[in-house]
Design a protein around this motif. Structure first.
Motif, PDB file in Angstrom:
ATOM      1  N   THR A 155      23.386  36.774  53.762  1.00  0.00           N
ATOM      2  CA  THR A 155      23.250  37.059  55.186  1.00  0.00           C
ATOM      3  C   THR A 155      22.900  35.801  55.959  1.00  0.00           C
ATOM      4  OG1 THR A 155      22.510  39.308  54.680  1.00  0.00           O
ATOM      5  CG2 THR A 155      22.029  38.471  56.889  1.00  0.00           C
ATOM      6  N   ARG A 156      22.026  34.979  55.396  1.00  0.00           N
ATOM      7  CA  ARG A 156      21.650  33.711  56.033  1.00  0.00           C
ATOM      8  C   ARG A 156      22.872  32.831  56.263  1.00  0.00           C
ATOM      9  NH1 ARG A 156      19.212  30.066  51.712  1.00  0.00           N
ATOM     10  NH2 ARG A 156      21.450  30.085  51.244  1.00  0.00           N
ATOM     11  N   ASP A 157      23.697  32.662  55.234  1.00  0.00           N
ATOM     12  CA  ASP A 157      24.880  31.807  55.368  1.00  0.00           C
ATOM     13  C   ASP A 157      25.894  32.400  56.333  1.00  0.00           C
ATOM     14  OD1 ASP A 157      23.667  30.154  53.557  1.00  0.00           O
ATOM     15  OD2 ASP A 157      24.907  30.740  51.845  1.00  0.00           O
ATOM     16  N   PHE A 158      26.013  33.725  56.337  1.00  0.00           N
ATOM     17  CA  PHE A 158      26.948  34.363  57.263  1.00  0.00           C
ATOM     18  C   PHE A 158      26.515  34.117  58.705  1.00  0.00           C
ATOM     19  CE2 PHE A 158      28.727  37.796  59.779  1.00  0.00           C
ATOM     20  CZ  PHE A 158      30.022  37.888  59.295  1.00  0.00           C
ATOM     21  N   LEU A 215      35.463  31.999  57.150  1.00  0.00           N
ATOM     22  CA  LEU A 215      34.925  30.666  56.870  1.00  0.00           C
ATOM     23  C   LEU A 215      34.213  30.620  55.525  1.00  0.00           C
ATOM     24  CD1 LEU A 215      34.354  27.766  57.766  1.00  0.00           C
ATOM     25  CD2 LEU A 215      32.396  28.620  59.076  1.00  0.00           C
ATOM     26  N   VAL A 216      33.373  31.590  55.243  1.00  0.00           N
ATOM     27  CA  VAL A 216      32.633  31.577  53.974  1.00  0.00           C
ATOM     28  C   VAL A 216      33.495  32.063  52.808  1.00  0.00           C
ATOM     29  CG1 VAL A 216      30.400  31.841  55.106  1.00  0.00           C
ATOM     30  CG2 VAL A 216      31.638  33.872  54.380  1.00  0.00           C
ATOM     31  N   HIS A 247      39.884  41.066  40.745  1.00  0.00           N
ATOM     32  CA  HIS A 247      39.175  41.774  41.809  1.00  0.00           C
ATOM     33  C   HIS A 247      37.828  42.334  41.352  1.00  0.00           C
ATOM     34  CE1 HIS A 247      43.397  41.703  43.127  1.00  0.00           C
ATOM     35  NE2 HIS A 247      42.907  41.689  44.353  1.00  0.00           N
ATOM     36  N   ASP A 248      37.172  41.602  40.455  1.00  0.00           N
ATOM     37  CA  ASP A 248      35.825  41.976  40.036  1.00  0.00           C
ATOM     38  C   ASP A 248      34.854  41.622  41.162  1.00  0.00           C
ATOM     39  OD1 ASP A 248      33.136  41.800  38.859  1.00  0.00           O
ATOM     40  OD2 ASP A 248      34.150  42.040  36.924  1.00  0.00           O
ATOM     41  N   LEU A 249      34.309  42.628  41.812  1.00  0.00           N
ATOM     42  CA  LEU A 249      33.473  42.402  42.995  1.00  0.00           C
ATOM     43  C   LEU A 249      32.238  41.576  42.676  1.00  0.00           C
ATOM     44  CD1 LEU A 249      33.607  45.978  44.609  1.00  0.00           C
ATOM     45  CD2 LEU A 249      35.104  44.020  45.040  1.00  0.00           C
ATOM     46  N   ASP A 250      31.627  41.848  41.548  1.00  0.00           N
ATOM     47  CA  ASP A 250      30.406  41.136  41.174  1.00  0.00           C
ATOM     48  C   ASP A 250      30.680  39.653  40.941  1.00  0.00           C
ATOM     49  OD1 ASP A 250      27.623  41.229  40.681  1.00  0.00           O
ATOM     50  OD2 ASP A 250      27.988  41.145  38.529  1.00  0.00           O
ATOM     51  N   LEU A 251      31.787  39.348  40.272  1.00  0.00           N
ATOM     52  CA  LEU A 251      32.119  37.948  40.009  1.00  0.00           C
ATOM     53  C   LEU A 251      32.504  37.217  41.293  1.00  0.00           C
ATOM     54  CD1 LEU A 251      34.143  38.159  36.650  1.00  0.00           C
ATOM     55  CD2 LEU A 251      31.725  37.606  37.000  1.00  0.00           C
ATOM     56  N   LEU A 252      33.231  37.867  42.165  1.00  0.00           N
ATOM     57  CA  LEU A 252      33.589  37.249  43.438  1.00  0.00           C
ATOM     58  C   LEU A 252      32.347  37.001  44.293  1.00  0.00           C
ATOM     59  CD1 LEU A 252      36.819  39.255  44.352  1.00  0.00           C
ATOM     60  CD2 LEU A 252      36.682  36.829  43.766  1.00  0.00           C
ATOM     61  N   SER A 253      31.423  37.935  44.267  1.00  0.00           N
ATOM     62  CA  SER A 253      30.176  37.758  45.000  1.00  0.00           C
ATOM     63  C   SER A 253      29.406  36.567  44.483  1.00  0.00           C
ATOM     64  CB  SER A 253      29.332  39.037  44.877  1.00  0.00           C
ATOM     65  OG  SER A 253      28.069  38.863  45.472  1.00  0.00           O
ATOM     66  N   ALA A 254      29.348  36.421  43.160  1.00  0.00           N
ATOM     67  CA  ALA A 254      28.613  35.304  42.563  1.00  0.00           C
ATOM     68  C   ALA A 254      29.302  33.966  42.825  1.00  0.00           C
ATOM     69  CB  ALA A 254      28.470  35.535  41.063  1.00  0.00           C
ATOM     70  N   ARG A 255      30.631  33.948  42.753  1.00  0.00           N
ATOM     71  CA  ARG A 255      31.351  32.692  42.931  1.00  0.00           C
ATOM     72  C   ARG A 255      31.209  32.143  44.340  1.00  0.00           C
ATOM     73  NH1 ARG A 255      37.521  31.568  40.978  1.00  0.00           N
ATOM     74  NH2 ARG A 255      36.509  32.188  39.021  1.00  0.00           N
ATOM     75  N   GLY A 289      28.860  33.251  46.688  1.00  0.00           N
ATOM     76  CA  GLY A 289      27.555  33.449  47.287  1.00  0.00           C
ATOM     77  C   GLY A 289      27.572  34.450  48.428  1.00  0.00           C
ATOM     78  N   ALA A 290      28.455  35.425  48.341  1.00  0.00           N
ATOM     79  CA  ALA A 290      28.609  36.428  49.391  1.00  0.00           C
ATOM     80  C   ALA A 290      28.094  37.775  48.907  1.00  0.00           C
ATOM     81  CB  ALA A 290      30.078  36.545  49.805  1.00  0.00           C
ATOM     82  N   SER A 291      27.843  38.669  49.843  1.00  0.00           N
ATOM     83  CA  SER A 291      27.428  40.014  49.468  1.00  0.00           C
ATOM     84  C   SER A 291      28.637  40.818  49.000  1.00  0.00           C
ATOM     85  CB  SER A 291      26.755  40.714  50.648  1.00  0.00           C
ATOM     86  OG  SER A 291      27.720  41.010  51.653  1.00  0.00           O
ATOM     87  N   ILE A 292      28.367  41.912  48.310  1.00  0.00           N
ATOM     88  CA  ILE A 292      29.442  42.788  47.857  1.00  0.00           C
ATOM     89  C   ILE A 292      30.216  43.328  49.054  1.00  0.00           C
ATOM     90  CG2 ILE A 292      29.979  44.971  46.724  1.00  0.00           C
ATOM     91  CD1 ILE A 292      29.258  42.859  44.737  1.00  0.00           C
ATOM     92  N   GLU A 293      29.515  43.671  50.121  1.00  0.00           N
ATOM     93  CA  GLU A 293      30.207  44.182  51.305  1.00  0.00           C
ATOM     94  C   GLU A 293      31.106  43.126  51.927  1.00  0.00           C
ATOM     95  OE1 GLU A 293      29.312  46.023  55.760  1.00  0.00           O
ATOM     96  OE2 GLU A 293      27.747  46.095  54.223  1.00  0.00           O
ATOM     97  N   GLN A 294      30.632  41.890  52.005  1.00  0.00           N
ATOM     98  CA  GLN A 294      31.465  40.816  52.550  1.00  0.00           C
ATOM     99  C   GLN A 294      32.724  40.634  51.711  1.00  0.00           C
ATOM    100  OE1 GLN A 294      28.779  37.494  52.594  1.00  0.00           O
ATOM    101  NE2 GLN A 294      27.626  38.244  54.358  1.00  0.00           N
ATOM    102  N   VAL A 295      32.572  40.728  50.389  1.00  0.00           N
ATOM    103  CA  VAL A 295      33.723  40.584  49.489  1.00  0.00           C
ATOM    104  C   VAL A 295      34.712  41.730  49.705  1.00  0.00           C
ATOM    105  CG1 VAL A 295      34.429  40.705  47.062  1.00  0.00           C
ATOM    106  CG2 VAL A 295      32.518  39.231  47.733  1.00  0.00           C
TER     107      VAL A 295
END
Length: 470
Positions: free
Chosen positions: A225-228, A273-274, A289-297, A299-305
């Motif tokens: 959220t901070r980065d967003f 941008l992020v 399309h693994d949500l958890d891996l995309l979130s980790a790669r 640094g985004a939230s699951i919802e953002q992904v």
């Protein structure tokens, strides 16, 4: 892949006009007769596979750009509007609706807007609220809904913003270095803005002091959220010119709708941008399309992904057509978009048989479902529950279910399809769009009768429902 019948006369005509060609010139380049081209443009005949290949070869277009996704969204919205009892005297066939959508989309949009105004008028009259007597407030749909429709019919993809955001992301090294460091450095070096994390800002997520060139963020924000929020500040500064042009073109009915849309475009810019288009789509394919891996790669939230996956509709570089929705505990759909054939209802709650509702029962888990809609289209559906809100024992939090999915033909590109029996038709749960427009006659989950059906009451018998749908 077999090519079905495509009636895309409007798109072919727009392509011809964009190339400033007469029908004679355009037909010659495609190797067809002028009469055949005329029939295609007037939707009297579908385009053949040969013509599709010629369009791709001669005019360098992506065949997926000629798909019926836009028509599906408009057709779904129009069909839902016409289920209103207001139109009971009119027997309008599905084929007639398709003809209107293909040949006169402007009329379809106007009818949807007129029905929406009528619906709000009826609701306000029924409740006798404070707006009664103010004609302009009664006949127009809300600014929020006007903006929602803007993004819906833009396919939730804003090309000018997406391209600019990706260019900035490449310039500052998003994906090559720590996202937070890259965003902070760009904000300071390009715009001379410093970031302050003050405990005094606990009740605010962000506060920008333009005069002091200071962006104050709550110190309790999670990193995503901070980065967003930092990206959002960059969006407001770097995207101002493009966003103003888009808003001028949209010509909203009120300044309120304009500012709501401006906020939405800022959010879109920040997300792009992020999660820059090319890098993000490549990563999505790599991890299936693994949500958890995309979130980790990233640094985004699951919802953002999830939201970003639903926007991957760039012409010539499209991702998997995905539907995405965010649902609260009361069943309200607070975000919705579909690049797939499945289109969400514009009014009312989602189908109670959909797995999204079960996500609240299993926080932190991914709920999977194979589902089939009444039109026979099958889907892979996944859902997970997320919690939003700042840290702190007394801080209120919001709980949502995030729902994501694709048509079953794309299921092999999702890690969530592994070990599911997608070849077994009986493994698919029957779902609908919403009860008010669903035609399933004997559904155990039905909450209200369908609007367009006649109810038959037999006092001697009782099945799953207390009535029969005629």
């Amino acid at each position: 892949m077999a090519v079905g019948k495509l009636y895309i006369g409007r798109k072919v005509r727009d392509l011809r006009l964009a190339n400033q060609a007469t029908q004679q010139q355009f037909a010659e380049r495609l190797g067809i007769s002028v009469s055949y081209l005329n029939q295609i443009e007037s939707n009297q005949r579908p385009v053949s596979a040969t013509v599709l290949l010629a369009l791709a070869d001669k005019f360098k277009i992506d065949l997926s750009d000629l798909s019926g996704a836009e028509g599906d969204r408009l057709l779904s919205a129009l069909a839902e509007a016409l289920t209103d009892p207001l139109f009971n005297s009119q027997a309008i066939s599905h084929q007639e609706l398709k003809m209107v959508v293909h040949n006169a989309p402007g009329i379809a949009h106007a009818l949807i807007a007129a029905h929406q105004a009528y619906r709000h008028n009826s609701e306000r009259l029924a409740s006798i609220d404070d707006t009664l007597g103010r004609a302009s407030a009664i006949v127009e749909h809300t600014p929020y809904e006007e903006v929602r429709d803007f993004f819906h019919f833009m396919d939730n993809y804003i090309h000018e913003i997406d391209v600019l955001a990706e260019r900035i992301a490449d310039e500052i090294g998003i994906g090559d270095q720590d996202t937070h460091a890259a965003l902070c450095a760009h904000l300071e070096n390009r715009f001379d803005i410093r970031i302050n994390r003050s405990t005094d800002a606990r009740d605010l997520i962000r506060d920008f002091d333009e005069e002091r060139r200071l962006l104050t963020l709550s110190p309790y924000l999670i990193p995503a959220t901070r980065d967003f929020q930092i990206a959002l500040q960059i969006a407001q500064l770097a995207g101002d010119e493009i966003i103003n042009q888009l808003l001028d073109k949209a010509a909203f009915r009120s300044s309120e709708a304009t500012e709501i849309c401006r906020m939405g475009l800022h959010n879109y810019f920040a997300g792009a941008l992020v999660l820059p288009y090319g890098r993000f789509m490549t990563a999505a394919r790599e991890v299936r399309h693994d949500l958890d891996l995309l979130s980790a790669r990233f640094g985004a939230s699951i919802e953002q992904v999830c939201h970003r996956l639903s926007t991957l509709q760039r012409p010539g570089q499209k991702g998997v057509p995905i539907f995405f929705a965010r649902i609260d505990r009361a069943g309200n759909i607070t975000k919705r978009h579909s690049a797939a054939k499945l289109q969400f209802a514009r009014f009312g709650a989602a189908c109670p048989l959909w797995n999204a509702h079960r996500a609240f029962e299993a926080p932190g888990q991914v709920i999977r479902q194979l589902a089939e809609t009444a039109d026979g289209v099958r889907y892979l559906c996944i859902a997970t529950q997320v919690t939003k809100g700042d840290r702190g024992f007394h801080t209120p939090r919001q709980h949502y279910a995030l729902a994501l999915g694709c048509e079953i033909s794309y299921a092999d590109q999702f890690v969530y399809a592994d070990d599911m029996d997608i070849g077994n038709r009986t493994a698919f749960d029957p779902i609908g769009i919403s009860c008010r427009i669903c035609e399933r006659a004997n559904c155990v989950g039905r909450a209200v009768p369908p609007l367009k059906s006649r109810l038959v009451i037999d006092h001697r018998k009782r099945g799953r429902l207390p009535y029969h749908i005629g």
